[in-house]
Design a protein around this motif. Sequence first.
Motif, PDB file in Angstrom:
ATOM      1  N   ILE A   6      -6.321  -3.720   7.901  1.00 54.40           N
ATOM      2  CA  ILE A   6      -5.387  -5.139   7.933  1.00 54.40           C
ATOM      3  C   ILE A   6      -4.716  -4.870   8.866  1.00 54.40           C
ATOM      4  CG2 ILE A   6      -3.410  -6.036   6.564  1.00 54.40           C
ATOM      5  CD1 ILE A   6      -4.203  -4.526   4.335  1.00 54.40           C
ATOM      6  N   THR A   7      -4.814  -6.247  10.108  1.00 50.80           N
ATOM      7  CA  THR A   7      -3.966  -6.311  11.325  1.00 50.80           C
ATOM      8  C   THR A   7      -3.166  -6.969  10.994  1.00 50.80           C
ATOM      9  OG1 THR A   7      -5.146  -8.566  11.856  1.00 50.80           O
ATOM     10  CG2 THR A   7      -6.129  -6.036  12.310  1.00 50.80           C
ATOM     11  N   GLY A   8      -1.899  -6.747  11.808  1.00 50.43           N
ATOM     12  CA  GLY A   8      -0.557  -7.237  11.053  1.00 50.43           C
ATOM     13  C   GLY A   8      -0.276  -6.728  10.110  1.00 50.43           C
ATOM     14  N   SER A   9      -0.393  -5.839   9.916  1.00 50.49           N
ATOM     15  CA  SER A   9      -0.183  -4.826   7.819  1.00 50.49           C
ATOM     16  C   SER A   9       1.956  -5.843   7.776  1.00 50.49           C
ATOM     17  CB  SER A   9      -0.304  -4.131   7.881  1.00 50.49           C
ATOM     18  OG  SER A   9       0.288  -2.994   9.008  1.00 50.49           O
ATOM     19  N   LEU A  13       2.287 -11.849   4.776  1.00 47.40           N
ATOM     20  CA  LEU A  13       1.187 -11.684   4.353  1.00 47.40           C
ATOM     21  C   LEU A  13       0.907 -10.417   4.656  1.00 47.40           C
ATOM     22  CD1 LEU A  13      -0.960 -12.964   2.759  1.00 47.40           C
ATOM     23  CD2 LEU A  13      -2.328 -13.880   4.489  1.00 47.40           C
ATOM     24  N   GLY A  14       0.350 -10.005   5.440  1.00 44.11           N
ATOM     25  CA  GLY A  14      -0.159  -8.103   5.643  1.00 44.11           C
ATOM     26  C   GLY A  14       0.603  -7.602   4.923  1.00 44.11           C
ATOM     27  N   SER A  15       2.033  -7.480   5.131  1.00 46.91           N
ATOM     28  CA  SER A  15       2.433  -6.399   4.394  1.00 46.91           C
ATOM     29  C   SER A  15       2.462  -6.703   2.169  1.00 46.91           C
ATOM     30  CB  SER A  15       4.321  -6.663   4.469  1.00 46.91           C
ATOM     31  OG  SER A  15       4.320  -8.006   4.002  1.00 46.91           O
ATOM     32  N   ARG A  16       2.125  -7.889   2.300  1.00 47.33           N
ATOM     33  CA  ARG A  16       1.958  -7.619   0.759  1.00 47.33           C
ATOM     34  C   ARG A  16       0.786  -7.190   0.162  1.00 47.33           C
ATOM     35  NH1 ARG A  16       6.013 -10.395   2.570  1.00 47.33           N
ATOM     36  NH2 ARG A  16       8.221 -11.123   0.927  1.00 47.33           N
ATOM     37  N   LEU A  17       0.139  -7.790   1.276  1.00 47.52           N
ATOM     38  CA  LEU A  17      -1.733  -7.473   0.881  1.00 47.52           C
ATOM     39  C   LEU A  17      -2.416  -5.649   1.309  1.00 47.52           C
ATOM     40  CD1 LEU A  17      -3.230  -9.910   3.533  1.00 47.52           C
ATOM     41  CD2 LEU A  17      -3.928  -9.565   0.835  1.00 47.52           C
ATOM     42  N   LEU A  19       0.790  -3.962  -0.383  1.00 52.61           N
ATOM     43  CA  LEU A  19       1.012  -3.517  -0.933  1.00 52.61           C
ATOM     44  C   LEU A  19       0.135  -3.900  -2.166  1.00 52.61           C
ATOM     45  CD1 LEU A  19       3.923  -2.458  -2.560  1.00 52.61           C
ATOM     46  CD2 LEU A  19       4.368  -4.785  -2.797  1.00 52.61           C
ATOM     47  N   TYR A  20      -0.351  -4.595  -2.118  1.00 50.27           N
ATOM     48  CA  TYR A  20      -1.176  -5.486  -3.469  1.00 50.27           C
ATOM     49  C   TYR A  20      -2.123  -4.072  -3.470  1.00 50.27           C
ATOM     50  CZ  TYR A  20      -3.557  -8.280  -7.123  1.00 50.27           C
ATOM     51  OH  TYR A  20      -4.036  -8.896  -7.857  1.00 50.27           O
ATOM     52  N   TYR A  21      -3.317  -3.941  -2.433  1.00 54.10           N
ATOM     53  CA  TYR A  21      -4.673  -3.333  -2.476  1.00 54.10           C
ATOM     54  C   TYR A  21      -4.456  -1.937  -2.019  1.00 54.10           C
ATOM     55  CZ  TYR A  21      -6.455  -7.777  -3.422  1.00 54.10           C
ATOM     56  OH  TYR A  21      -6.450  -9.340  -3.513  1.00 54.10           O
ATOM     57  N   LYS A  22      -3.418  -1.345  -2.153  1.00 56.40           N
ATOM     58  CA  LYS A  22      -3.157   0.140  -1.323  1.00 56.40           C
ATOM     59  C   LYS A  22      -4.119   0.747  -2.413  1.00 56.40           C
ATOM     60  CE  LYS A  22       1.443   1.320  -4.082  1.00 56.40           C
ATOM     61  NZ  LYS A  22       0.772   1.625  -4.708  1.00 56.40           N
ATOM     62  N   ASP A  23      -3.588   1.351  -3.819  1.00 52.85           N
ATOM     63  CA  ASP A  23      -4.732   1.486  -4.535  1.00 52.85           C
ATOM     64  C   ASP A  23      -6.226   1.802  -4.691  1.00 52.85           C
ATOM     65  OD1 ASP A  23      -2.470   3.260  -5.534  1.00 52.85           O
ATOM     66  OD2 ASP A  23      -1.532   2.158  -6.757  1.00 52.85           O
ATOM     67  N   LYS A  24      -6.450   0.282  -3.685  1.00 50.37           N
ATOM     68  CA  LYS A  24      -8.267  -0.210  -4.157  1.00 50.37           C
ATOM     69  C   LYS A  24      -8.586   0.534  -3.250  1.00 50.37           C
ATOM     70  CE  LYS A  24     -10.753  -3.316  -6.003  1.00 50.37           C
ATOM     71  NZ  LYS A  24     -10.958  -4.787  -6.940  1.00 50.37           N
ATOM     72  N   TYR A  25      -8.774   0.534  -2.059  1.00 47.29           N
ATOM     73  CA  TYR A  25      -8.991   0.420  -0.286  1.00 47.29           C
ATOM     74  C   TYR A  25      -8.461   1.164  -0.121  1.00 47.29           C
ATOM     75  CZ  TYR A  25     -11.606  -3.938  -1.578  1.00 47.29           C
ATOM     76  OH  TYR A  25     -11.792  -4.894  -2.136  1.00 47.29           O
ATOM     77  N   GLU A  26      -9.113   2.311   0.560  1.00 45.72           N
ATOM     78  CA  GLU A  26      -8.937   3.392   1.831  1.00 45.72           C
ATOM     79  C   GLU A  26      -8.052   2.654   2.919  1.00 45.72           C
ATOM     80  OE1 GLU A  26      -9.430   7.015   6.011  1.00 45.72           O
ATOM     81  OE2 GLU A  26     -10.989   6.151   3.393  1.00 45.72           O
ATOM     82  N   LEU A  27      -6.548   2.617   2.878  1.00 43.86           N
ATOM     83  CA  LEU A  27      -6.213   1.169   4.234  1.00 43.86           C
ATOM     84  C   LEU A  27      -6.171   2.026   5.521  1.00 43.86           C
ATOM     85  CD1 LEU A  27      -3.220  -0.376   2.327  1.00 43.86           C
ATOM     86  CD2 LEU A  27      -5.867  -0.833   1.851  1.00 43.86           C
ATOM     87  N   LEU A  28      -6.425   1.107   6.475  1.00 43.68           N
ATOM     88  CA  LEU A  28      -6.053   1.275   7.556  1.00 43.68           C
ATOM     89  C   LEU A  28      -4.969   0.428   7.874  1.00 43.68           C
ATOM     90  CD1 LEU A  28      -9.273   1.754   9.220  1.00 43.68           C
ATOM     91  CD2 LEU A  28      -8.300   3.776   8.651  1.00 43.68           C
ATOM     92  N   LEU A  29      -4.051   0.384   8.525  1.00 45.52           N
ATOM     93  CA  LEU A  29      -2.877   0.040   8.663  1.00 45.52           C
ATOM     94  C   LEU A  29      -2.217   0.082  10.209  1.00 45.52           C
ATOM     95  CD1 LEU A  29      -0.635   0.166   5.194  1.00 45.52           C
ATOM     96  CD2 LEU A  29      -2.596  -1.618   6.051  1.00 45.52           C
ATOM     97  N   VAL A 196      -2.390 -16.301  -2.754  1.00 43.39           N
ATOM     98  CA  VAL A 196      -3.240 -16.132  -2.025  1.00 43.39           C
ATOM     99  C   VAL A 196      -3.359 -14.778  -1.806  1.00 43.39           C
ATOM    100  CG1 VAL A 196      -3.353 -15.315   0.875  1.00 43.39           C
ATOM    101  CG2 VAL A 196      -1.914 -17.514  -0.099  1.00 43.39           C
ATOM    102  N   VAL A 197      -2.725 -13.466  -1.853  1.00 40.98           N
ATOM    103  CA  VAL A 197      -2.654 -12.044  -2.197  1.00 40.98           C
ATOM    104  C   VAL A 197      -3.832 -11.455  -3.281  1.00 40.98           C
ATOM    105  CG1 VAL A 197      -1.625  -9.924  -2.565  1.00 40.98           C
ATOM    106  CG2 VAL A 197      -0.942 -11.464  -1.027  1.00 40.98           C
ATOM    107  N   ARG A 198      -3.768 -11.998  -3.750  1.00 47.39           N
ATOM    108  CA  ARG A 198      -4.398 -12.333  -5.059  1.00 47.39           C
ATOM    109  C   ARG A 198      -5.711 -12.125  -5.726  1.00 47.39           C
ATOM    110  NH1 ARG A 198       0.798 -12.313  -8.240  1.00 47.39           N
ATOM    111  NH2 ARG A 198       0.099 -14.752  -8.397  1.00 47.39           N
ATOM    112  N   ASN A 199      -6.499 -13.864  -4.893  1.00 48.46           N
ATOM    113  CA  ASN A 199      -7.554 -14.400  -4.653  1.00 48.46           C
ATOM    114  C   ASN A 199      -7.890 -13.812  -3.245  1.00 48.46           C
ATOM    115  OD1 ASN A 199      -7.551 -15.970  -6.915  1.00 48.46           O
ATOM    116  ND2 ASN A 199      -5.755 -16.856  -6.248  1.00 48.46           N
ATOM    117  N   MET A 200      -7.590 -12.981  -2.596  1.00 51.79           N
ATOM    118  CA  MET A 200      -8.175 -12.572  -0.904  1.00 51.79           C
ATOM    119  C   MET A 200      -9.609 -11.677  -1.448  1.00 51.79           C
ATOM    120  SD  MET A 200      -7.539 -12.574   1.958  1.00 51.79           S
ATOM    121  CE  MET A 200      -6.069 -13.422   2.260  1.00 51.79           C
TER     122      MET A 200
END
Length: 212
Positions: A6-9, A13-17, A19-29, A196-200
């Motif tokens: 996630i660029t602009g994390s 928008l990026g900070s909410r994305l 937070l929402y997907y932190k347990d589902k993906y290996e995040l690169l921030l 937007v976040v939930r439907n991304m």
Amino acid sequence: MKKLLITGSTGFLGSRLALYYKDKYELLLPTHSQLNVSREEAVMAYMEQFQPDIVLHCAALSNTWYCEQHPDESHRVNVQGTVKIAKACKHIGAKLVFMSSDQVYNGTPVSGPLKEQDVFQPVNVYGRHKLEAEQRALRNNPMSVALRLTWMYDVPSSPMKLNSNILVNIQKALDEGTTIKAATHEYRGVTNVWEVVRNMEQTLERPGGIYN
């Protein structure tokens, strides 16, 4: 887990994305210093090193007044930066979803919901640069997905980063006892950012193209 960049994390928008997907993906921030989208070598080197499967490109200069006063910087970040990300994603085979804006339609005389093929009429630097970014990114990476997002908002009491949005502006005017100043010929949509976040994730299944 798939790797999600996630660029602009740290942004609205990026900070909410993140937070929402932190347990589902290996995040690169990455921070700006770790991934400067204005530098092609830096973008390519980061992508090759970390090999994300998915890239949500949220990094941008989104203050329309600032872009109007600094058009060269706006072009460097909002256009050239997006193109560099698109090229790097194609190079490593990552799925790219990047954030465009409904401001590509800002001056259109058409009322009501607009379709992707409706007449573009951006009236400011930000809108023109977002439109150019869409066109150039898709030429360089036809599998990219561009989302023309509306004006997003969150509740003023949110502990997360807030932008200047309709609820925040109303709350500020109430607190300060001032009036709200707004453009008289600007037609835009308004969306709760969490929709937007939930439907991304659904956008990841879409073929390359532009979506309102």
